[in-house]
Design a protein around this motif. Sequence first.
Motif, PDB file in Angstrom:
ATOM      1  N   ILE A 210      95.804  44.235   1.371  1.00  0.00           N
ATOM      2  CA  ILE A 210      96.457  45.444   0.867  1.00  0.00           C
ATOM      3  C   ILE A 210      97.138  46.103   2.049  1.00  0.00           C
ATOM      4  O   ILE A 210      96.469  46.572   2.970  1.00  0.00           O
TER       5      ILE A 210
ATOM      6  N   ILE B 199      89.414  52.034  -1.328  1.00  0.00           N
ATOM      7  CA  ILE B 199      88.959  51.113  -2.371  1.00  0.00           C
ATOM      8  C   ILE B 199      87.907  51.834  -3.216  1.00  0.00           C
ATOM      9  O   ILE B 199      86.910  52.320  -2.686  1.00  0.00           O
TER      10      ILE B 199
ATOM     11  N   ASP C  57      94.046  46.655  -8.368  1.00  0.00           N
ATOM     12  CA  ASP C  57      95.423  47.116  -8.542  1.00  0.00           C
ATOM     13  C   ASP C  57      95.501  48.536  -7.981  1.00  0.00           C
ATOM     14  O   ASP C  57      94.475  49.143  -7.708  1.00  0.00           O
TER      15      ASP C  57
ATOM     16  N   PHE D 197      87.422  41.716 -12.227  1.00  0.00           N
ATOM     17  CA  PHE D 197      88.552  42.538 -12.644  1.00  0.00           C
ATOM     18  C   PHE D 197      89.542  42.577 -11.484  1.00  0.00           C
ATOM     19  O   PHE D 197      89.178  42.955 -10.373  1.00  0.00           O
ATOM     20  N   PRO D 198      90.808  42.192 -11.719  1.00  0.00           N
ATOM     21  CA  PRO D 198      91.759  42.164 -10.598  1.00  0.00           C
ATOM     22  C   PRO D 198      92.036  43.575 -10.076  1.00  0.00           C
ATOM     23  O   PRO D 198      92.218  44.497 -10.856  1.00  0.00           O
TER      24      PRO D 198
ATOM     25  N   TRP E 202      95.642  50.434 -12.591  1.00  0.00           N
ATOM     26  CA  TRP E 202      94.321  50.064 -13.075  1.00  0.00           C
ATOM     27  C   TRP E 202      93.887  50.985 -14.198  1.00  0.00           C
ATOM     28  O   TRP E 202      93.378  50.526 -15.228  1.00  0.00           O
TER      29      TRP E 202
ATOM     30  N   LEU F 243      86.881  40.516   0.294  1.00  0.00           N
ATOM     31  CA  LEU F 243      86.749  39.086   0.578  1.00  0.00           C
ATOM     32  C   LEU F 243      87.188  38.759   2.005  1.00  0.00           C
ATOM     33  O   LEU F 243      87.808  39.571   2.677  1.00  0.00           O
TER      34      LEU F 243
ATOM     35  N   ALA G 182      82.738  49.661  -6.511  1.00  0.00           N
ATOM     36  CA  ALA G 182      82.507  48.483  -7.357  1.00  0.00           C
ATOM     37  C   ALA G 182      83.751  47.624  -7.572  1.00  0.00           C
ATOM     38  O   ALA G 182      83.744  46.730  -8.409  1.00  0.00           O
ATOM     39  N   SER G 183      84.803  47.880  -6.806  1.00  0.00           N
ATOM     40  CA  SER G 183      86.018  47.069  -6.909  1.00  0.00           C
ATOM     41  C   SER G 183      85.950  45.900  -5.940  1.00  0.00           C
ATOM     42  O   SER G 183      85.279  45.975  -4.918  1.00  0.00           O
ATOM     43  N   THR G 184      86.652  44.827  -6.275  1.00  0.00           N
ATOM     44  CA  THR G 184      86.658  43.647  -5.420  1.00  0.00           C
ATOM     45  C   THR G 184      88.064  43.427  -4.874  1.00  0.00           C
ATOM     46  O   THR G 184      89.010  43.278  -5.644  1.00  0.00           O
ATOM     47  N   VAL G 185      88.172  43.417  -3.563  1.00  0.00           N
ATOM     48  CA  VAL G 185      89.480  43.209  -2.931  1.00  0.00           C
ATOM     49  C   VAL G 185      89.671  41.709  -2.743  1.00  0.00           C
ATOM     50  O   VAL G 185      88.944  41.076  -1.988  1.00  0.00           O
ATOM     51  N   MET G 186      90.655  41.161  -3.472  1.00  0.00           N
ATOM     52  CA  MET G 186      90.874  39.709  -3.459  1.00  0.00           C
ATOM     53  C   MET G 186      92.154  39.302  -2.758  1.00  0.00           C
ATOM     54  O   MET G 186      92.473  38.115  -2.682  1.00  0.00           O
ATOM     55  N   ARG G 187      92.924  40.287  -2.311  1.00  0.00           N
ATOM     56  CA  ARG G 187      94.161  40.007  -1.576  1.00  0.00           C
ATOM     57  C   ARG G 187      94.340  41.121  -0.539  1.00  0.00           C
ATOM     58  O   ARG G 187      93.794  42.215  -0.689  1.00  0.00           O
TER      59      ARG G 187
ATOM     60  N   TYR H  46      92.972  52.085  -4.565  1.00  0.00           N
ATOM     61  CA  TYR H  46      93.001  50.837  -5.325  1.00  0.00           C
ATOM     62  C   TYR H  46      91.702  50.667  -6.104  1.00  0.00           C
ATOM     63  O   TYR H  46      90.623  50.964  -5.593  1.00  0.00           O
ATOM     64  N   SER H  47      91.816  50.147  -7.322  1.00  0.00           N
ATOM     65  CA  SER H  47      90.636  50.010  -8.172  1.00  0.00           C
ATOM     66  C   SER H  47      90.677  48.696  -8.943  1.00  0.00           C
ATOM     67  O   SER H  47      91.755  48.135  -9.187  1.00  0.00           O
ATOM     68  N   GLY H  48      89.523  48.246  -9.340  1.00  0.00           N
ATOM     69  CA  GLY H  48      89.425  47.064 -10.183  1.00  0.00           C
ATOM     70  C   GLY H  48      88.012  46.967 -10.755  1.00  0.00           C
ATOM     71  O   GLY H  48      87.185  46.238 -10.228  1.00  0.00           O
ATOM     72  N   VAL H  49      87.779  47.709 -11.824  1.00  0.00           N
ATOM     73  CA  VAL H  49      86.440  47.758 -12.412  1.00  0.00           C
ATOM     74  C   VAL H  49      86.574  47.649 -13.919  1.00  0.00           C
ATOM     75  O   VAL H  49      87.421  48.306 -14.520  1.00  0.00           O
TER      76      VAL H  49
ATOM     77  N   VAL I 145      83.468  45.012  -2.769  1.00  0.00           N
ATOM     78  CA  VAL I 145      83.429  43.771  -1.996  1.00  0.00           C
ATOM     79  C   VAL I 145      84.829  43.501  -1.431  1.00  0.00           C
ATOM     80  O   VAL I 145      85.809  43.558  -2.175  1.00  0.00           O
TER      81      VAL I 145
END
Lengths: 325, 325, 325
Positions: free
Chosen positions: C278, C268, A291, A288-289, A296, C257, C271-276, C284-287, C255
């Motif tokens: 910030i 964060i 945001d 899940f991206p 989100w 990256l 259970a969110s994944t940081v892909m870029r 920030y969330s992504g679940v 996580v």
Amino acid sequence: MSLQQLVAELGGELHGDGQVLVRGIAPLETAGPGDIAFLSHPRYAQQLAASQAACVIVAPAMADAARERGACIVTEAPYVYFAQLTQLWKRRLGSGRPAGIHPSAVVDPSALVHPTASIGPLCVVERGASIGVDTVLASRVTVGEYCSIGARGILHAGVVIGADGFGFALHQGEWIKIEQLGAVRIGDDVEIGANSCIDRGALEDTVIEDGVKIDNLVQIAHNVRIGRHSALAGNAGVAGSARIGEHCTVGGGAVVLGHLTLADNVHISAASTVMRSILQPGQYSGVFPIDDNKSWEKNAATLRQLHKLRERIKSLEQHLQNKDT
Amino acid sequence: MSLQQLVAELGGELHGDGQVLVRGIAPLETAGPGDIAFLSHPRYAQQLAASQAACVIVAPAMADAARERGACIVTEAPYVYFAQLTQLWKRRLGSGRPAGIHPSAVVDPSALVHPTASIGPLCVVERGASIGVDTVLASRVTVGEYCSIGARGILHAGVVIGADGFGFALHQGEWIKIEQLGAVRIGDDVEIGANSCIDRGALEDTVIEDGVKIDNLVQIAHNVRIGRHSALAGNAGVAGSARIGEHCTVGGGAVVLGHLTLADNVHISAASTVMRSILQPGQYSGVFPIDDNKSWEKNAATLRQLHKLRERIKSLEQHLQNKDT
Amino acid sequence: MSLQQLVAELGGELHGDGQVLVRGIAPLETAGPGDIAFLSHPRYAQQLAASQAACVIVAPAMADAARERGACIVTEAPYVYFAQLTQLWKRRLGSGRPAGIHPSAVVDPSALVHPTASIGPLCVVERGASIGVDTVLASRVTVGEYCSIGARGILHAGVVIGADGFGFALHQGEWIKIEQLGAVRIGDDVEIGANSCIDRGALEDTVIEDGVKIDNLVQIAHNVRIGRHSALAGNAGVAGSARIGEHCTVGGGAVVLGHLTLADNVHISAASTVMRSILQPGQYSGVFPIDDNKSWEKNAATLRQLHKLRERIKSLEQHLQNKDT
């Protein structure tokens, strides 16, 4: 160590003064005038000119730019050369683990530990286990009964090989233990990170083939098989009876569900969950991206109605089509 | 061991020659002529005819097909029978852990360790802790002060019971430690996988009820309560003060956020995140479906605009409705 | 301990009988007449009137309501006061770890262990490592060679500091080890949860700054830097060379990256994944939102066509626009 000595040991084409002494290895960006650095990717080419490094390891394509700057070693694969250089460096520092069994380790008399292996402090090696040539158990490693580790392995601190797999039969709402009668067989040149766990098989063995690299805090369940030269990053988990092919990579925090098959050369992105077998090589993702929290929340709420949104689009399309005809 | 002896110990209805000797237990598919196998699910029925096994454990519905093939044991619950068979096998192999405290373990004199319990090598049992009847601490297990483990428990290598819960008060940008004054209370028949952690409570105790099964590398935070006969798979995490009911399952890598309640008989799929209390029994999931990386990238990018897409659908609908009226 | 003594030690404005004795600290809801409790959030105000507690710690805004009920201590920050009270309580119980090296620990003679530090049972401290003033290694902790821990640190059972980072160069399908020549440097007042791992850097050091708090089973990869007073919850993972700013929080199972940057004050969600990277403070969330399994299946299946749905919306919009013009 002089550049000349270094090239004599590792090969590569030296340009510049071979008498220059190297005192350390450093990233291109922060290397000082006593350091050797490397340029593994053209992306970092602009750091090259500015680097203070005594010498830079580069690929042939970058040789001209590197020579303009100063001393360099030209080699086909600078990153591999760098890896070999770190190994040379470590040997020179003499910081390997000594062969033999540390007096604080608890090794069952029936275990077969090769005399060249290094069993570190406070390790446990249970009966019938075997530890191969030059293999290192760093400290506080447990190798359970009848499990075997091949040659040149590295098991970092806290690793547990051969705990019971998670197997139970449900009987009137209670879990009846299935004793785990298999073992763990680990090939040659396998490295396993700190506090990772590989469970013994229920009936047959859990198998880790040659050259597999496993990071820290990774869970490998019973009956799993991981093919040669695959790599799994930190916090990853592989559920029971999954089969991972050769030359696969599993990113950090990724989960592979049980009884699935991953073909050779399958690459799973970090934090992704594999819920079906993947039989074609390639890179696979499912995350899940991230945001800002507000965005989100809106998108996540909408996601719970996504199927209905699809129905609404469908009915809009039909409505328009009816009007057009 | 003959089939006759086996049935004498475990029950079931034997068809075929009771004198046949069984040398191993194996999966139906790979069993050889000296092995006993089981058929737990009609899905695998087609493997039955082809199996080389000396004897197959089957449910009454499969009895006819099994008898046609050769020897079989008919029982209501073949998988439970198989579990009991593995236990019988293990007892016969004599591979249990010996009662008593391994000399390398560090056990505080004030700890209460039942004489039938097995404290393995390099375990630590702190003051005031108690370990119940027949409970096994495999190796390198830590049980913190005043924590208690019930009867017939199994704690695999590297388990940590009773480390401090993660509790801090934020004060002018710094974290002030909240000393964790509770303990951990673990019931009877609890199994805990390698390197899993259960933290002590802040004020009251963290409680794991009877019959709970916890896999490897699972994190149970302070003040959590897990109800009887629930099971948590590898890499799962349960945050502080969450309450999990009885007969629940939490899949591998799943996360349960803090202060939530899961009712009895709630099942959380692997890698799912529980963000709200779940008060109805059932199976719950929340995982981004894995896809080839290119498709995932497109869908993930669109997902970040999902709420806007919903608005666009809404305005299309209104537009058409306006035109129609 | 009397309320008067308590206020003499910790400050705050006591209302009620200072001679009352406090026998325990308890949550507001379950506190008995011998307990002291606290009210940290107006949300729980309704529990106040009903509480049996001997005394309640409250903020000035709640003082009137609290006094109506009985004894109270008024302080600006009740939760911080509570934290300090737990510390006072623990000192009174005398349950700290004793200074010195437990005889079962394996400490290299070249390691620098401050005499006030407490090295618990079965710990391993390798050569050249250093352990600062008043720092506690609980039990079965490994601190690898040349790694340093600052003052007043707490490392819970099973922690591994300074295992090798996960670094390999791919060469003709095989992984060539990059020896990890850096170390780990940990500042003052850092707490690290059970079985967490912090890897040594490849060339430079992995750095954990002052006041960082890390929960259980957290993986910190090589070359990571975590800024002052940041906190990471259980099962979180930070991949290689990531930089986390000051006063950040990373939720459980999240996580981050590799090679990313998180600015100061970035939070964060679990259970969110940081892909870029910030670079703006915020949450920030992504679940993927959890749902009953059937609904999830439908929405997840639709999600795999989300990009196409967007195209369909677009073409509906164009269609209508064409008709309107």
